[in-house]
Motif scaffolding. Structure first.
Motif, PDB file in Angstrom:
ATOM      1  N   MET A 224       0.838  -1.196   0.000  1.00  0.00           N
ATOM      2  CA  MET A 224       0.000   0.000   0.000  1.00  0.00           C
ATOM      3  C   MET A 224       0.879   1.254   0.000  1.00  0.00           C
ATOM      4  N   LEU A 225       1.931   1.232   0.827  1.00  0.00           N
ATOM      5  CA  LEU A 225       2.820   2.395   0.889  1.00  0.00           C
ATOM      6  C   LEU A 225       3.499   2.632  -0.459  1.00  0.00           C
ATOM      7  N   SER A 226       3.932   1.534  -1.123  1.00  0.00           N
ATOM      8  CA  SER A 226       4.582   1.689  -2.425  1.00  0.00           C
ATOM      9  C   SER A 226       3.614   2.289  -3.429  1.00  0.00           C
ATOM     10  N   ARG A 227       2.400   1.762  -3.409  1.00  0.00           N
ATOM     11  CA  ARG A 227       1.399   2.239  -4.367  1.00  0.00           C
ATOM     12  C   ARG A 227       1.114   3.717  -4.116  1.00  0.00           C
ATOM     13  N   ASN A 228       0.968   4.074  -2.837  1.00  0.00           N
ATOM     14  CA  ASN A 228       0.708   5.474  -2.508  1.00  0.00           C
ATOM     15  C   ASN A 228       1.864   6.356  -2.961  1.00  0.00           C
ATOM     16  N   GLN A 229       3.077   5.855  -2.756  1.00  0.00           N
ATOM     17  CA  GLN A 229       4.231   6.654  -3.155  1.00  0.00           C
ATOM     18  C   GLN A 229       4.233   6.873  -4.672  1.00  0.00           C
ATOM     19  N   GLU A 230       3.956   5.769  -5.411  1.00  0.00           N
ATOM     20  CA  GLU A 230       3.908   5.904  -6.863  1.00  0.00           C
ATOM     21  C   GLU A 230       2.868   6.937  -7.291  1.00  0.00           C
ATOM     22  N   LEU A 231       1.663   6.802  -6.695  1.00  0.00           N
ATOM     23  CA  LEU A 231       0.584   7.714  -7.064  1.00  0.00           C
ATOM     24  C   LEU A 231       0.966   9.147  -6.732  1.00  0.00           C
ATOM     25  N   PHE A 232       1.533   9.302  -5.537  1.00  0.00           N
ATOM     26  CA  PHE A 232       1.889  10.638  -5.106  1.00  0.00           C
ATOM     27  C   PHE A 232       2.923  11.238  -6.043  1.00  0.00           C
ATOM     28  N   GLU A 233       3.912  10.414  -6.410  1.00  0.00           N
ATOM     29  CA  GLU A 233       4.958  10.942  -7.288  1.00  0.00           C
ATOM     30  C   GLU A 233       4.411  11.242  -8.674  1.00  0.00           C
ATOM     31  N   ALA A 234       3.442  10.399  -9.129  1.00  0.00           N
ATOM     32  CA  ALA A 234       2.837  10.665 -10.429  1.00  0.00           C
ATOM     33  C   ALA A 234       2.104  12.006 -10.398  1.00  0.00           C
ATOM     34  N   VAL A 235       1.361  12.214  -9.298  1.00  0.00           N
ATOM     35  CA  VAL A 235       0.621  13.475  -9.180  1.00  0.00           C
ATOM     36  C   VAL A 235       1.593  14.654  -9.168  1.00  0.00           C
ATOM     37  N   ARG A 236       2.706  14.469  -8.428  1.00  0.00           N
ATOM     38  CA  ARG A 236       3.666  15.564  -8.340  1.00  0.00           C
ATOM     39  C   ARG A 236       4.297  15.837  -9.708  1.00  0.00           C
ATOM     40  N   ARG A 237       4.614  14.731 -10.436  1.00  0.00           N
ATOM     41  CA  ARG A 237       5.192  14.902 -11.766  1.00  0.00           C
ATOM     42  C   ARG A 237       4.240  15.670 -12.674  1.00  0.00           C
ATOM     43  N   VAL A 238       2.952  15.276 -12.602  1.00  0.00           N
ATOM     44  CA  VAL A 238       1.974  15.922 -13.465  1.00  0.00           C
ATOM     45  C   VAL A 238       1.879  17.400 -13.129  1.00  0.00           C
ATOM     46  N   SER A 239       1.768  17.718 -11.828  1.00  0.00           N
ATOM     47  CA  SER A 239       1.582  19.134 -11.512  1.00  0.00           C
ATOM     48  C   SER A 239       2.844  19.924 -11.822  1.00  0.00           C
ATOM     49  N   ASP A 240       4.020  19.289 -11.625  1.00  0.00           N
ATOM     50  CA  ASP A 240       5.267  19.955 -12.017  1.00  0.00           C
ATOM     51  C   ASP A 240       5.260  20.262 -13.504  1.00  0.00           C
ATOM     52  N   SER A 241       4.910  19.239 -14.316  1.00  0.00           N
ATOM     53  CA  SER A 241       5.026  19.443 -15.752  1.00  0.00           C
ATOM     54  C   SER A 241       3.951  20.416 -16.234  1.00  0.00           C
ATOM     55  N   VAL A 242       2.782  20.385 -15.591  1.00  0.00           N
ATOM     56  CA  VAL A 242       1.755  21.343 -15.990  1.00  0.00           C
ATOM     57  C   VAL A 242       2.273  22.757 -15.763  1.00  0.00           C
ATOM     58  N   ALA A 243       2.814  22.988 -14.564  1.00  0.00           N
ATOM     59  CA  ALA A 243       3.319  24.325 -14.255  1.00  0.00           C
ATOM     60  C   ALA A 243       4.429  24.708 -15.229  1.00  0.00           C
ATOM     61  N   HIS A 244       5.311  23.759 -15.490  1.00  0.00           N
ATOM     62  CA  HIS A 244       6.448  24.025 -16.357  1.00  0.00           C
ATOM     63  C   HIS A 244       5.985  24.345 -17.780  1.00  0.00           C
ATOM     64  N   GLU A 245       5.063  23.519 -18.297  1.00  0.00           N
ATOM     65  CA  GLU A 245       4.647  23.667 -19.689  1.00  0.00           C
ATOM     66  C   GLU A 245       3.808  24.908 -19.921  1.00  0.00           C
ATOM     67  N   LEU A 246       3.145  25.376 -18.881  1.00  0.00           N
ATOM     68  CA  LEU A 246       2.260  26.520 -19.086  1.00  0.00           C
ATOM     69  C   LEU A 246       3.006  27.844 -18.967  1.00  0.00           C
ATOM     70  N   ARG A 247       4.234  27.760 -18.433  1.00  0.00           N
ATOM     71  CA  ARG A 247       4.976  29.008 -18.269  1.00  0.00           C
ATOM     72  C   ARG A 247       5.295  29.659 -19.610  1.00  0.00           C
ATOM     73  N   THR A 248       5.711  28.851 -20.592  1.00  0.00           N
ATOM     74  CA  THR A 248       6.115  29.414 -21.889  1.00  0.00           C
ATOM     75  C   THR A 248       4.937  30.087 -22.596  1.00  0.00           C
ATOM     76  N   PRO A 249       3.809  29.385 -22.788  1.00  0.00           N
ATOM     77  CA  PRO A 249       2.702  30.087 -23.453  1.00  0.00           C
ATOM     78  C   PRO A 249       2.223  31.307 -22.686  1.00  0.00           C
ATOM     79  N   LEU A 250       2.270  31.226 -21.343  1.00  0.00           N
ATOM     80  CA  LEU A 250       1.821  32.386 -20.562  1.00  0.00           C
ATOM     81  C   LEU A 250       2.772  33.558 -20.773  1.00  0.00           C
ATOM     82  N   ALA A 251       4.089  33.263 -20.814  1.00  0.00           N
ATOM     83  CA  ALA A 251       5.074  34.325 -21.028  1.00  0.00           C
ATOM     84  C   ALA A 251       4.857  34.951 -22.406  1.00  0.00           C
ATOM     85  N   ARG A 252       4.555  34.062 -23.381  1.00  0.00           N
ATOM     86  CA  ARG A 252       4.300  34.585 -24.726  1.00  0.00           C
ATOM     87  C   ARG A 252       3.079  35.488 -24.733  1.00  0.00           C
ATOM     88  N   LEU A 253       2.047  35.062 -24.061  1.00  0.00           N
ATOM     89  CA  LEU A 253       0.806  35.841 -24.003  1.00  0.00           C
ATOM     90  C   LEU A 253       1.078  37.203 -23.374  1.00  0.00           C
TER      91      LEU A 253
END
Ligand code: ADP
Ligand code: MG
Length: 455
Positions: A224-253
């Motif tokens: 359960m702990l491993s699964r939670n860690q995986e999920l948590f890291e996946a969520v963190r990766r997603v939110s990191d990449s969302v923030a990262h990817e949106l910076r460029t278009p926002l800067a352009r705008l």
């Protein structure tokens, strides 16, 4: 004390000690009753009856008859050795084989030393005897040997404090070790839980490797702990990449909006800056829509309408939809229906996934290429796949292309946000299906395998 009492391991220890003491007491009691109380009772009953009968003989038939009866009884060797003493009213011994008796008659049970000397040997006897005084003053004591039983009784009485003490000792020791063993393993679990709560998601509970219930519980918890860690890291990766990817278009705008503010004179430049800003905002809007769609589908919040879907029909529709675009780029779009296959699916979502695959194939296949949409059955699954002979993937990309915002090295020039395959992957997961990317040499084959619908 109430805190101690609330601890399960302590209560178990007390229960263990208590049960051990209780069972020892019961065993001991049963043993005492069987080997002491019952035989003594038998002797008492027998002696009482004999005393009564002999008294009757004296009262009815007189002294001589009694003496005869007593002597016969004394020489009868069956059963326990018989003892007696008969005293005349004047206190003189008439007949007897008891070495001694108390001066004063008593009404209860007597236990008299009755050792017998024969051939220089001393034989230990102890007579359990009844004492009776007749109205004329004569006194009759009759008894039978109870030496063996009294020996056991004595041993039991000596052993009792030892047994009690040892039982208490072992009970407490056993309880202590038991509660320590359980407490230690519970402590290991809660220590790790606290470690994880404290932010160290990599914390795992150590197993003792014995394969017992605790080890199995620990394995489950670790899983359960491993699964939670995986999920948590996946969520963190997603939110990191969302923030990262949106910076460029926002800067352009932002830059475009600033340019819009500077260019208040020139009408044409103003118009084009405004359009560029609008397009950028729309693109951002599209990205957010796509991200929301993906997470809705991944979270199972999309109300999927599952029903049997004919994959051949779906493939044909996709082929029709993309025929003009393929023709415009000089690409041959072919259909290959090996066998009809019905899959349990949401037709709209599955169609969206299929068109995303075809869209990619068109994007990453140069002019003159060939794309095939195929439907088949493989290993008990219904499979729809899109194959192309385009640029294909770099080594190691196949595992990553379904990640949000991931775009291959060869494809930077093509339009897109890297979200198309994330949506496909979410849709396939919602269907409990499998999404696979295979090297088509050259090009790529993307396949979706789904459960076959039972009619
Ligand atoms: N048919 C294909 N041929 C080669 N590469 C592909 C193909 N389909 C997907 N890819 C790779 O996977 C990446 C992610 O695809 P996708 O999520 O659809 O994003 P996008 O289409 O916006 O690039 C693409 O950027 C590309 O590198
Ligand atoms: Mg795409």
């Amino acid at each position: 004390v109430s805190r101690l009492w609330r601890s399960l391991s302590f209560r178990l220890a007390v229960a263990y000690a208590g049960l051990l003491c209780l069972s020892t007491a019961v065993l001991f009691g049963v043993y005492y009753w069987l080997s002491v109380e019952r035989p003594l009772d038998e002797i008492r009953v027998r002696v009482s009856r004999e005393a009564q009968v002999l008294a009757q003989v004296y009262i009815a038939d007189g002294e001589a008859a009694l003496v005869t009866a007593l002597n016969r009884r004394a020489h009868d060797t069956t059963g326990r050795r018989a003892f007696h003493a008969f005293l005349a009213p004047d206190g003189k011994l008439v007949t007897g084989n008891l070495p001694s008796w108390p001066e004063q008659p008593s009404s209860g049970w007597l236990s008299l030393e009755a050792d017998v000397y024969r051939d220089g040997d001393e034989l230990d006897f102890s007579a359990l005897a009844r004492d009776r005084v007749f109205p004329d003053g004569a006194r009759l004591i009759v008894g039978r040997d109870a030496e063996d039983v009294e020996d056991v009784q004595e041993i039991v009485q000596v052993a009792l404090p030892w047994v009690t003490g040892l039982t208490l000792l072992f009970g407490c020791l056993g309880g202590f070790f038991m509660s320590r063993a359980i407490g230690r393993r519970l402590d290991a679990i809660s220590a790790t839980a606290r470690q994880v709560i404290g932010g160290d998601l990599g914390g795992r509970i150590a197993t003792e490797g014995r394969g017992d219930d605790f080890d199995r519980l620990v394995e489950t918890l670790n899983l359960m702990l491993s699964r939670n860690q995986e999920l948590f890291e996946a969520v963190r990766r997603v939110s990191d990449s969302v923030a990262h990817e949106l910076r460029t278009p926002l800067a352009r705008l932002l830059a475009q909006l600033e340019r819009l503010g500077e260019n208040d004179g020139d009408g044409e430049a103003r118009r084009s800056a405004r359009e560029a800003a609008l397009a950028e905002a729309q693109r951002l809007n599209g990205i957010f829509d796509a991200l929301l769609r993906i997470s809705r589908i991944e979270g199972g919040r999309h109300n999927a309408a599952m029903r049997p879907v004919d994959l051949a029909v779906l493939a044909r529709d996709a082929c029709e939809l993309y025929a003009p675009a393929a023709q415009a780029r000089g690409i041959e779009l072919a259909l290959d229906i090996a066998s009809g296959a019905m899959a349990r699916a949401d037709p709209d979502l599955l169609f969206q996934a299929l068109t995303n695959l075809v869209d990619n194939a068109l994007k990453y296949t140069p002019e003159g290429g060939r794309i095939t949409i195929a439907v088949d059955r493989e290993a008990g699954k219904a499979v729809v796949s899109v194959s192309d002979d385009g640029v294909g993937l770099q080594p190691g990309e196949a595992e990553r292309i379904a990640e949000r915002f991931f775009r291959g090295a060869d494809t930077r020039g093509a339009p897109g946000e890297g979200l198309g395959l994330s949506l496909v992957s979410a849709i396939v997961a919602l269907h409990n299906g499998r999404l696979r990317f295979i090297d088509n040499r050259p090009g790529l084959r993307a396949g979706i395998a789904l459960d076959i619908a039972r009619p």
